[in-house]
Design an enzyme around this catalytic site. Structure first.
Site, short mmCIF file in Angstrom:
data_model
loop_
_atom_site.label_atom_id
_atom_site.label_comp_id
_atom_site.label_asym_id
_atom_site.label_seq_id
_atom_site.Cartn_x
_atom_site.Cartn_y
_atom_site.Cartn_z
N GLU A 1 0.89 -1.17 0.00
CA GLU A 1 0.00 0.00 0.00
C GLU A 1 0.92 1.21 0.00
O GLU A 1 1.55 1.53 1.01
CB GLU A 1 -0.91 -0.06 1.23
CG GLU A 1 -2.16 0.78 1.09
CD GLU A 1 -1.96 2.21 1.52
OE1 GLU A 1 -1.68 3.06 0.62
OE2 GLU A 1 -2.07 2.50 2.71
N CYS B 1 -1.88 8.99 2.78
CA CYS B 1 -1.64 8.62 1.37
C CYS B 1 -2.80 9.03 0.49
O CYS B 1 -2.63 9.20 -0.71
CB CYS B 1 -1.48 7.12 1.21
SG CYS B 1 -0.52 6.34 2.43
C1 SIN Z 1 -3.55 6.58 4.51
O1 SIN Z 1 -4.00 7.16 3.54
O2 SIN Z 1 -2.40 6.76 4.85
C2 SIN Z 1 -4.51 5.73 5.29
C3 SIN Z 1 -5.66 6.55 5.64
C4 SIN Z 1 -6.97 5.86 5.68
O3 SIN Z 1 -7.07 4.65 5.91
O4 SIN Z 1 -7.96 6.57 5.53
#
Ligand code: SIN
Length: 479
Positions: A250, A284
């Site tokens: 991810e 992210c």
């Molecule tokens: C991420 O984007 O770093 C995880 C955030 C989420 O699960 O909303």
């Protein structure tokens, strides 16, 4: 504060294991040391893997129902300790306490989500090809899974991995970020209290490269699930070829945030603030590039500026704080570099643009919420993940043009679009080449969605029943 300790060790075989080599975990608000943590040695890591492998041989034989009881025990303990855990997150990561509490609830919801999905796990019988045979398809665990987690969500990114891994019968070596290992170790302590069998969850801390090299090279680690930068994801891919260790990645994102002139502007502004400034822009999926249709470009910027002025920077433990400090000095440097690059290439600075010097916290890594307009596609803010409180804005004219522009990225994690036109909504849903799309929604994630990116934003999905596929492999038996 019950769970936070001044010294921490690794958790191997449900015991605290110290080493001679240690590292400091700093509070990004004060730059003071919060805790000293033992780095896992080579021998200890080997021991941890051996313990996880031994534990796997027993754990995989338990019914899913039985495994779920341990996870539910952990869920209950996390719930009881929500405030304590949230405070550790604020201290080591910096986010506001309301966001930290929301993160603990989110983290815990990944446990119930994995349990519910796990209890539905099925195999298959294939009758198709021969009258005298039957084919059985089993969904089997891999074995020992290496889970490598980031600092931006020190609790939720852990349970998002370990809960589905464990419910499906795998065991876990968890390597939390060296910037925020204290939440992980507090969760580990709760897992011991929850009665987790020895070895099903070992937690090893220290240098990411050294530990990832060792776990990649070890034949007993069957899969690695990693959340972090695209750069590190690529390096894991390169290094996994010797052992063909399976990977779930991810990785980074570069979300376009598109506002059409038929949008509900108030809604779009609220969503922009939520998406861009959650965790001070260190997610992210947060909005990275703003595209505003030309008719509403000046009005959008003015309204956004008004709302940004209302944001308070401060101590995450103070309820009035909206934005905490960034994680460290490197984060500040990266943003400064992107802003300088944009200004050199002709962007206009509307507000912010520099480090914020807080009188009470002179050593904190605060950055002023920033608006840059007249941005162009060649600027770093429009190509590199920012991970900070910067709204980089560009105007656009047509729907087809903006779809092409939004899709012109190596990333493919999240995208946002704001419109009240139904036909356009369907077109955007089909044409935006991103794995998570928020239409009139700045906060699309929750525990049940297939979370994971297209393109260089990763491979594999996390969340709900989708995660089960990541932690099981199909075995076919012909009878
Ligand atoms: C991420 O984007 O770093 C995880 C955030 C989420 O699960 O909303």
């Amino acid at each position: 504060m019950k769970l936070l300790k001044s010294k921490y060790a690794n958790i191997i075989n449900n015991k605290w294991i110290n080493s001679n080599s240690t590292f400091q975990v700093k509070n990004p608000l004060t730059n003071e040391t919060l805790s000293i943590v033992s780095s896992c040695t080579k021998t200890q890591l080997k021991e941890a893997i051996k313990s996880s492998q031994n534990a796997f041989l027993k754990w995989k034989k338990l019914s899913i129902k039985k495994r779920s009881t341990y996870l539910i025990n952990l869920f209950n303990l996390i719930k009881e300790n929500t405030e304590d855990l949230a405070e550790i997150i604020v201290l080591e990561q910096g986010k506001p306490i309301s966001e930290a509490i929301a993160e603990i609830n989110y983290a815990n919801a990944f446990i119930t989500s994995a349990v519910n999905a796990g209890l539905q796990l099925k195999g298959e019988i294939l009758y198709s090809h021969f009258e005298n045979k039957q084919g059985h398809v089993y969904n089997e665990p891999y074995g020992v899974i290496g889970c490598i987690t980031p600092w931006n969500f020190p609790a939720a990114m852990i349970t998002r991995k370990i809960a589905p891994a464990l419910i499906t019968g795998n065991t876990v070596i968890l390597k939390p970020s060296e910037l925020t290992p204290l939440t992980a170790l507090a969760l580990g302590e709760l897992a011991i209290k929850a009665g987790f069998p020895v070895g099903i969850l070992n937690i090893v801390c220290g240098d990411a490269l050294k530990i990832s090299d060792m776990i990649l090279a070890h034949n007993d680690i069957k899969k690695i699930s990693f959340t972090g930068s695209t750069k590190t994801g690529k390096s894991l891919l390169d290094r996994s070829s010797t052992t063909i260790t399976k990977l779930s990645l991810e990785l980074g994102g570069h979300a376009p945030f598109i506002v059409f002139d038929d949008a509900d502007i108030e809604l779009a502004i609220t969503a922009a603030i939520q998406s861009k400034f959650r965790n001070c822009g260190q997610t992210c999926i947060c909005a990275n590039r703003f595209y505003i249709q030309d008719n509403i470009y000046p009005a959008f910027i003015e309204l956004l500026h008004t709302k940004i002025k209302e944001l308070n920077l401060g101590n995450g433990l103070d309820n009035k704080t909206h934005l905490g400090p960034l994680i460290n000095q490197n984060a500040i440097k990266k943003i400064e570099d992107q802003i300088n690059d944009a200004l050199e290439k002709g962007a206009t600075l509307i507000c912010g643009g520099k480090k914020y010097n807080h009188k009470k916290f002179p050593n904190a890594h605060f950055f002023e919420p920033t608006i840059l307009t007249n941005c162009t596609a060649t600027m770093k803010v429009f190509t590199e993940e920012t991970f900070g409180p910067i709204c980089a804005i560009k105007q656009f004219k047509t729907e087809s043009g903006i779809i092409n522009e939004a899709n012109n990225s190596i990333y493919g994690l999240a995208a946002y679009a704001f419109t009240t036109n139904l036909k356009r909504t369907f077109n955007l849903s089909k044409e935006l080449n991103y794995s998570i799309i928020g239409i009139n929604d700045g906060t699309p994630s929750h525990t049940e969605i297939p979370f994971g990116g297209f393109n260089q934003s990763g491979m594999g999905k996390e969340g709900g029943s989708y995660a089960l596929a990541e932690y099981t492999q199909q075995k076919y038996v012909s009878l």
